[in-house]
Design a protein around this motif. Structure first.
Motif, PDB file in Angstrom:
ATOM      1  N   TYR A  49       0.850  -1.192   0.000  1.00  0.00           N
ATOM      2  CA  TYR A  49       0.000   0.000   0.000  1.00  0.00           C
ATOM      3  C   TYR A  49       0.878   1.230   0.000  1.00  0.00           C
ATOM      4  CZ  TYR A  49      -3.143   3.630   1.703  1.00  0.00           C
ATOM      5  OH  TYR A  49      -3.840   4.786   1.845  1.00  0.00           O
ATOM      6  N   ARG A  50       0.454   2.226  -0.780  1.00  0.00           N
ATOM      7  CA  ARG A  50       1.158   3.504  -0.805  1.00  0.00           C
ATOM      8  C   ARG A  50       0.120   4.613  -0.689  1.00  0.00           C
ATOM      9  NH1 ARG A  50       4.274   6.312  -5.907  1.00  0.00           N
ATOM     10  NH2 ARG A  50       4.702   8.268  -4.848  1.00  0.00           N
ATOM     11  N   GLY A  51       0.189   5.374   0.397  1.00  0.00           N
ATOM     12  CA  GLY A  51      -0.682   6.521   0.606  1.00  0.00           C
ATOM     13  C   GLY A  51       0.180   7.742   0.889  1.00  0.00           C
ATOM     14  N   HIS A  52      -0.470   8.870   1.134  1.00  0.00           N
ATOM     15  CA  HIS A  52       0.268  10.095   1.432  1.00  0.00           C
ATOM     16  C   HIS A  52       0.919   9.960   2.809  1.00  0.00           C
ATOM     17  CE1 HIS A  52       1.348  14.271   1.101  1.00  0.00           C
ATOM     18  NE2 HIS A  52       0.838  14.489   2.305  1.00  0.00           N
ATOM     19  N   GLY A  53       2.222   9.716   2.829  1.00  0.00           N
ATOM     20  CA  GLY A  53       2.950   9.570   4.088  1.00  0.00           C
ATOM     21  C   GLY A  53       2.753   8.224   4.756  1.00  0.00           C
ATOM     22  N   HIS A  54       2.249   7.234   4.025  1.00  0.00           N
ATOM     23  CA  HIS A  54       1.970   5.934   4.631  1.00  0.00           C
ATOM     24  C   HIS A  54       2.339   4.821   3.648  1.00  0.00           C
ATOM     25  CE1 HIS A  54      -1.192   3.001   6.466  1.00  0.00           C
ATOM     26  NE2 HIS A  54       0.017   2.757   6.894  1.00  0.00           N
ATOM     27  N   LEU A  55       3.101   3.853   4.125  1.00  0.00           N
ATOM     28  CA  LEU A  55       3.492   2.694   3.317  1.00  0.00           C
ATOM     29  C   LEU A  55       3.234   1.426   4.109  1.00  0.00           C
ATOM     30  CD1 LEU A  55       6.980   3.918   2.050  1.00  0.00           C
ATOM     31  CD2 LEU A  55       4.820   4.028   0.822  1.00  0.00           C
ATOM     32  N   ARG A  56       2.839   0.353   3.412  1.00  0.00           N
ATOM     33  CA  ARG A  56       2.690  -0.965   4.037  1.00  0.00           C
ATOM     34  C   ARG A  56       3.446  -1.982   3.205  1.00  0.00           C
ATOM     35  NH1 ARG A  56      -3.410  -0.989   4.276  1.00  0.00           N
ATOM     36  NH2 ARG A  56      -3.778   0.820   5.557  1.00  0.00           N
ATOM     37  N   PHE A  57       4.141  -2.879   3.903  1.00  0.00           N
ATOM     38  CA  PHE A  57       4.969  -3.879   3.239  1.00  0.00           C
ATOM     39  C   PHE A  57       4.611  -5.274   3.726  1.00  0.00           C
ATOM     40  CE2 PHE A  57       7.526  -0.033   3.332  1.00  0.00           C
ATOM     41  CZ  PHE A  57       8.021   0.029   2.035  1.00  0.00           C
ATOM     42  N   ASP A  58       4.820  -6.253   2.843  1.00  0.00           N
ATOM     43  CA  ASP A  58       4.833  -7.665   3.218  1.00  0.00           C
ATOM     44  C   ASP A  58       6.290  -8.080   3.259  1.00  0.00           C
ATOM     45  OD1 ASP A  58       2.159  -8.076   3.475  1.00  0.00           O
ATOM     46  OD2 ASP A  58       1.877  -8.879   1.461  1.00  0.00           O
ATOM     47  N   LEU A  59       6.752  -8.503   4.426  1.00  0.00           N
ATOM     48  CA  LEU A  59       8.137  -8.953   4.583  1.00  0.00           C
ATOM     49  C   LEU A  59       8.225 -10.437   4.235  1.00  0.00           C
ATOM     50  CD1 LEU A  59       8.975  -7.149   7.942  1.00  0.00           C
ATOM     51  CD2 LEU A  59       9.588  -6.440   5.642  1.00  0.00           C
ATOM     52  N   PRO A  60       9.404 -10.924   3.891  1.00  0.00           N
ATOM     53  CA  PRO A  60       9.548 -12.350   3.553  1.00  0.00           C
ATOM     54  C   PRO A  60       9.220 -13.244   4.748  1.00  0.00           C
ATOM     55  CG  PRO A  60      11.560 -11.119   3.060  1.00  0.00           C
ATOM     56  CD  PRO A  60      10.636 -10.178   3.733  1.00  0.00           C
ATOM     57  N   ALA A  61       8.705 -14.403   4.450  1.00  0.00           N
ATOM     58  CA  ALA A  61       8.349 -15.356   5.514  1.00  0.00           C
ATOM     59  C   ALA A  61       9.592 -15.855   6.240  1.00  0.00           C
ATOM     60  CB  ALA A  61       7.566 -16.523   4.923  1.00  0.00           C
ATOM     61  N   THR A  62      10.740 -15.810   5.583  1.00  0.00           N
ATOM     62  CA  THR A  62      11.972 -16.311   6.198  1.00  0.00           C
ATOM     63  C   THR A  62      12.651 -15.266   7.085  1.00  0.00           C
ATOM     64  OG1 THR A  62      13.232 -15.604   4.264  1.00  0.00           O
ATOM     65  CG2 THR A  62      12.403 -17.868   4.269  1.00  0.00           C
ATOM     66  N   PHE A  63      12.081 -14.082   7.163  1.00  0.00           N
ATOM     67  CA  PHE A  63      12.672 -13.005   7.962  1.00  0.00           C
ATOM     68  C   PHE A  63      12.413 -13.292   9.438  1.00  0.00           C
ATOM     69  CE2 PHE A  63      13.233  -8.302   8.774  1.00  0.00           C
ATOM     70  CZ  PHE A  63      14.486  -8.234   8.223  1.00  0.00           C
ATOM     71  N   PRO A  64      13.461 -13.499  10.270  1.00  0.00           N
ATOM     72  CA  PRO A  64      13.248 -13.902  11.664  1.00  0.00           C
ATOM     73  C   PRO A  64      12.642 -12.775  12.519  1.00  0.00           C
ATOM     74  CG  PRO A  64      15.599 -13.716  11.164  1.00  0.00           C
ATOM     75  CD  PRO A  64      14.871 -13.447   9.909  1.00  0.00           C
ATOM     76  N   GLU A  65      12.042 -13.181  13.614  1.00  0.00           N
ATOM     77  CA  GLU A  65      11.361 -12.239  14.522  1.00  0.00           C
ATOM     78  C   GLU A  65      12.325 -11.209  15.097  1.00  0.00           C
ATOM     79  OE1 GLU A  65       8.364 -10.433  16.544  1.00  0.00           O
ATOM     80  OE2 GLU A  65       8.154 -12.060  15.115  1.00  0.00           O
ATOM     81  N   GLU A  66      13.515 -11.636  15.492  1.00  0.00           N
ATOM     82  CA  GLU A  66      14.513 -10.702  16.045  1.00  0.00           C
ATOM     83  C   GLU A  66      14.920  -9.661  15.003  1.00  0.00           C
ATOM     84  OE1 GLU A  66      17.033  -8.782  18.573  1.00  0.00           O
ATOM     85  OE2 GLU A  66      15.627 -10.372  19.114  1.00  0.00           O
ATOM     86  N   ALA A  67      15.057 -10.087  13.763  1.00  0.00           N
ATOM     87  CA  ALA A  67      15.412  -9.153  12.691  1.00  0.00           C
ATOM     88  C   ALA A  67      14.272  -8.171  12.419  1.00  0.00           C
ATOM     89  CB  ALA A  67      15.760  -9.916  11.422  1.00  0.00           C
TER      90      ALA A  67
END
Length: 193
Positions: A11-29
């Motif tokens: 999603y891209r809005g005025h001053g706002h972005l939303r991302f889907d991160l990779p499933a392999t991205f660890p919780e600590e990271a």
């Protein structure tokens, strides 16, 4: 496949972005990524959803462009992926604090603003109410002063970081500021005379 190719802008809005991160991205990271992004100038809110892999980012369009926000996320992703996990485990804390998550920072910031506003109100009211025979327009003057103090407090960092350094780029802000000062002086002159 690199982390950047696996990360999707949802999603891209005025001053706002939303991302889907990779499933392999660890919780600590993910937590490290949020910390890195919160330290960036111009980014004022970073939220990690309880569902893994969701990142929401709010930034000030006056301070950074869409491309700069994407560059900040890309740099933070690379940095968070290469940073080793911290040695100390996260403290669990009470359940209500865990449920609040990053919203706690918002509550702390808003309570600090409320305390500062109350202190300013006390100072202004003490000066205005010292005289028992108040003029009829005193309440309006007090609220105008409070509004001015609030506007100065919220915009001061923008004034000295950006508006003073590039005045022609922020000419609309300077015109609005000049007009507000004109209205303030006109109201004071009418109140005094």
């Amino acid at each position: 496949m690199s982390l950047l190719k696996q990360t999707t802008l949802r999603y891209r809005g005025h001053g706002h972005l939303r991302f889907d991160l990779p499933a392999t991205f660890p919780e600590e990271a993910r937590r490290q990524l949020a910390l890195i992004l919160r330290r960036r100038d111009g980014i004022y809110r970073v939220s990690l959803a309880s569902k893994p892999g969701k990142l929401s980012l709010r930034y000030q369009p006056e301070l950074m462009s869409f491309e700069q926000a994407l560059q900040a996320v890309a740099e933070a992703l690379c940095s968070a992926a290469t940073t080793p996990p911290s040695e100390e485990p996260p403290r669990p804390g009470p359940p209500w604090r865990r449920a609040l998550g990053s919203g706690r920072h918002w509550i702390v910031a808003k309570s600090q603003e409320a305390r500062e506003t109350a202190d300013a109100l006390r100072i202004v009211a003490r000066q205005r109410l010292a005289n028992p025979w108040m003029a009829p327009g005193t309440a309006r003057t007090v609220f105008n002063d409070l509004l001015i103090l609030y506007l100065i407090k919220t915009h001061w960092s923008l004034v000295y970081r950006y508006w003073l350094r590039r005045p022609f780029e922020h000419k609309n802000h300077w015109v609005a500021l000049t007009y507000l000062l004109f209205l303030l002086l006109r109201a004071r002159r009418a109140h005094l005379g």
